[in-house]
Design a protein around this motif. Structure first.
Motif, short mmCIF file in Angstrom:
data_model
loop_
_atom_site.label_atom_id
_atom_site.label_comp_id
_atom_site.label_asym_id
_atom_site.label_seq_id
_atom_site.Cartn_x
_atom_site.Cartn_y
_atom_site.Cartn_z
N MET A 131 0.93 -1.22 0.13
CA MET A 131 -0.02 -0.03 0.12
C MET A 131 0.76 1.33 0.01
N PRO A 132 1.44 1.50 0.77
CA PRO A 132 2.16 1.01 2.02
C PRO A 132 1.49 1.47 3.30
N VAL A 133 1.79 0.88 4.41
CA VAL A 133 1.19 1.09 5.91
C VAL A 133 2.41 1.07 6.59
N LEU A 134 2.57 2.00 7.72
CA LEU A 134 3.48 2.08 8.50
C LEU A 134 3.74 0.76 9.30
N PRO A 135 4.82 0.23 9.62
CA PRO A 135 5.99 0.92 9.47
C PRO A 135 6.87 0.16 7.87
N PHE A 136 6.14 -0.42 7.13
CA PHE A 136 6.49 -0.78 5.94
C PHE A 136 6.54 0.00 4.75
N HIS A 137 6.65 1.39 5.23
CA HIS A 137 6.56 2.38 4.11
C HIS A 137 7.69 3.00 3.45
N SER A 138 9.04 2.52 4.16
CA SER A 138 10.11 3.61 3.78
C SER A 138 10.68 3.33 2.33
N TRP A 139 10.16 2.42 1.58
CA TRP A 139 10.56 2.23 0.16
C TRP A 139 9.75 3.38 -0.55
N GLN A 140 8.63 3.69 -0.09
CA GLN A 140 7.45 4.54 -0.85
C GLN A 140 7.95 6.06 -1.40
N PRO A 141 8.62 6.91 -0.74
CA PRO A 141 8.54 8.25 -1.03
C PRO A 141 9.83 8.33 -2.19
N ASP A 142 10.87 7.42 -1.81
CA ASP A 142 12.13 7.57 -2.85
C ASP A 142 11.59 6.91 -4.00
N ALA A 143 10.91 5.67 -4.13
CA ALA A 143 10.61 5.18 -5.24
C ALA A 143 9.72 6.07 -5.99
N TYR A 144 8.60 6.76 -5.43
CA TYR A 144 7.80 7.64 -6.12
C TYR A 144 8.36 8.81 -6.73
N SER A 145 9.67 9.38 -6.01
CA SER A 145 10.23 10.52 -6.64
C SER A 145 11.14 10.24 -7.42
N GLU A 146 11.83 9.16 -7.54
CA GLU A 146 13.03 8.84 -8.43
C GLU A 146 12.50 7.96 -9.63
N SER A 147 11.24 7.39 -9.64
CA SER A 147 10.45 6.72 -10.89
C SER A 147 10.21 7.66 -11.83
N PRO A 148 10.26 7.74 -13.18
CA PRO A 148 9.61 8.39 -14.31
C PRO A 148 8.11 8.64 -13.79
N THR A 149 7.65 9.83 -14.08
CA THR A 149 6.02 9.97 -13.64
C THR A 149 5.20 8.94 -14.10
N PRO A 150 5.43 8.32 -15.48
CA PRO A 150 4.49 7.40 -15.82
C PRO A 150 4.25 6.07 -14.83
N ALA A 151 5.57 5.83 -14.38
CA ALA A 151 5.83 4.68 -13.41
C ALA A 151 5.32 4.98 -11.95
N THR A 152 5.47 6.51 -11.82
CA THR A 152 4.81 6.86 -10.38
C THR A 152 3.44 6.86 -10.50
N MET A 153 2.80 7.30 -11.47
CA MET A 153 1.35 7.33 -11.72
C MET A 153 0.65 5.65 -11.57
N LEU A 154 1.58 4.69 -12.01
CA LEU A 154 1.04 3.42 -12.01
C LEU A 154 1.19 2.94 -10.61
#
Length: 482
Positions: free
Chosen positions: A217-240
């Motif tokens: 989803m993610p839900v705390l405390p399993f979220h630490s991958w999400q902000p960096d992945a969303y930020s570094e991915s190309p926008t279409p991948a972030t949208m998906l």
């Protein structure tokens, strides 16, 4: 056959693009868009012609000796996610039309492959089919993010991959246990068999499934991958990731966790809700402090997912109905917001909120679209976010008044970080970075106009969606609270 065709259309389109290696970007874009529009047309037909009394399914023997079947079906819960996927993927493809990507045939092939896998997840009636598509959906997005993302994308996307695969191992163990215990992989039959599983084992099943879905989803405390992945991915991948793949986690809670471990839900549901609500508050507070506008929306997405998880785990009609409606609303809003961030970055080459300002002076059309989508995100009445968020908060409050009160802070926090984003980027005096900012046109309007229209239509006519899902949700509730 309808359910099978919904998977075959994007899968065939993906294979065609893969075979068109060496073709120019225009051909790849057009093939991808035509395929996605054909899928949207079929999804729209399915949605408009759906009858809650009619069963839509297809079943073929897959591993006959083990009674594992390629079994797909559509009910009200599935239909909402099918419609969301069919609606968003063409918009994601159109959002790329002003950009050039290396190896475009591979880029668009991976997007369509993701769509095919998502359709499989949302229609699976066999638990091994669900697991198969659940894992497959991650692979093309991983390559999209790693190969077309930022400088740190390979390292960050590998972290995302490890996290999600770690969670999937828990789910696989739980699935194998259920299969051995019940001698069937049919999800409906597993619902009935789960009633005879010991309370201790149901508790273990609850945590195995919760960890798997909480990471996605993610839900705390399993979220630490999400902000960096969303930020570094190309926008279409972030949208998906934000608009669709994160919804697999909420869908899994509803379709798999609740009916297969009702005792575990009764014993540990409140603890999981507390984690979800803490994540909601944490994500909101961090979003308020962000100056990187893409990370701001990433943290806001994390907060929204926490509220959806809490609503589902309440085990109430309001909570589950609200989560289903909010999955659609958040998916649409997130894609719209990330696309607006892309527009801003393409014109200014910055995502720093402090470097922006005054954009609205040259962009009346963008300002209107941004305002509508932003208001949907903060759940203003008569927008798509309002009814879902209201039902979610009601569901959490009905389960636990204290948690409901804390979760209600999302109304204030959401307004703070979204209004801050709008005010500092769009209003005030323009500067050297934004003085020549041009308004949206062409393919940009083709993305933003349908999103803004649906934000308003869902807000005015929410019952269209709630009536479709209610019979299926009531059936699940009978399994949870017999």
């Amino acid at each position: 056959m309808l359910a099978l065709i919904l998977i075959l259309i994007p899968l065939i389109g993906s294979l065609i693009l893969f075979l068109l290696r060496g073709s120019n970007a225009g051909v790849s874009k057009n093939v991808a868009l035509i395929t996605a529009l054909a899928e949207f047309a079929l999804a729209a037909y399915t949605f408009l012609s759906f009858d809650t009394q009619t069963i839509i399914e297809v079943k073929y023997a897959w591993i006959k000796d083990l009674r594992i079947n390629f079994h797909l079906g559509i009910d009200g819960i599935s239909l909402l996610m099918i419609a969301l996927t069919g609606f968003l993927v063409p918009l994601i493809i159109v959002s790329t039309f002003k950009n050039s990507y290396n190896k475009p045939f591979s880029f668009y092939s991976l997007i369509l492959l993701t769509e095919a896998a998502l359709m499989g997840v949302f229609m699976a009636k066999d638990i091994f089919v669900f697991y198969f598509f659940y894992e497959i959906a991650l692979i093309p997005v991983y390559f999209l993010a790693a190969l077309w993302g930022g400088i740190n994308a390979p390292k960050i996307t590998f972290k995302m991959f490890v996290y999600t695969m770690f969670g999937s191992l828990f789910m696989l163990v739980a699935i194998v246990y259920l299969y051995i215990n019940a001698s069937t992989a049919n999800i409906q039959e597993l619902y009935n068999a789960a009633k005879f599983i010991s309370p201790a084992n149901q508790n273990l099943l609850f945590w195995a499934f919760f960890i798997a879905f909480a990471i996605k989803m993610p839900v705390l405390p399993f979220h630490s991958w999400q902000p960096d992945a969303y930020s570094e991915s190309p926008t279409p991948a972030t949208m998906l990731l934000s608009g669709l793949l994160s919804k697999m986690g909420v869908y899994g809670l509803i379709r798999i966790l609740l009916p297969l471990s009702p005792v575990g839900l009764s014993n540990f549901g409140t603890i999981a809700m507390v984690l979800s609500v803490i994540g909601l508050i944490y994500g909101s507070v961090i979003a308020i402090q962000q100056n990187n506008i893409k990370r701001l929306i990433a943290y806001s997405s994390f907060a929204h997912m926490g509220l959806m998880a809490a609503g589902v785990l309440s085990g109430t009609l309001s909570g589950i109905q609200g989560a289903l409606l909010q999955m659609v609303a958040h998916g649409i809003n997130a894609v719209g917001l990330f696309f607006i961030v892309k527009i801003i970055y393409d014109r200014t080459q910055t995502r720093d909120l402090q470097a922006l300002g005054g954009i609205t002076q040259q962009t009346p059309a963008l300002s209107i679209y941004f305002m509508i989508i932003m208001l949907g995100s903060v759940a203003l009445p008569l927008t798509n976010g309002f009814v879902g968020e209201f039902l979610l908060l009601k569901g959490v409050f009905d389960k636990n008044a204290w948690l409901g009160g804390v979760a209600g802070l999302t109304i204030i926090f959401g307004a703070v970080y979204m209004l801050r984003l709008m005010q500092r980027s769009m209003f005030g005096p323009s500067n050297e970075v934004t003085a020549k900012f041009s308004d949206v046109k062409g393919s940009e309007i083709a993305v933003l106009l349908p999103i803004a229209a649906v934000v308003l239509l869902m807000g005015v006519f929410p019952n269209v969606f709630l009536k479709i899902t209610e019979p299926a949700v009531n059936s699940l509730l009978q399994l949870i609270h017999p």
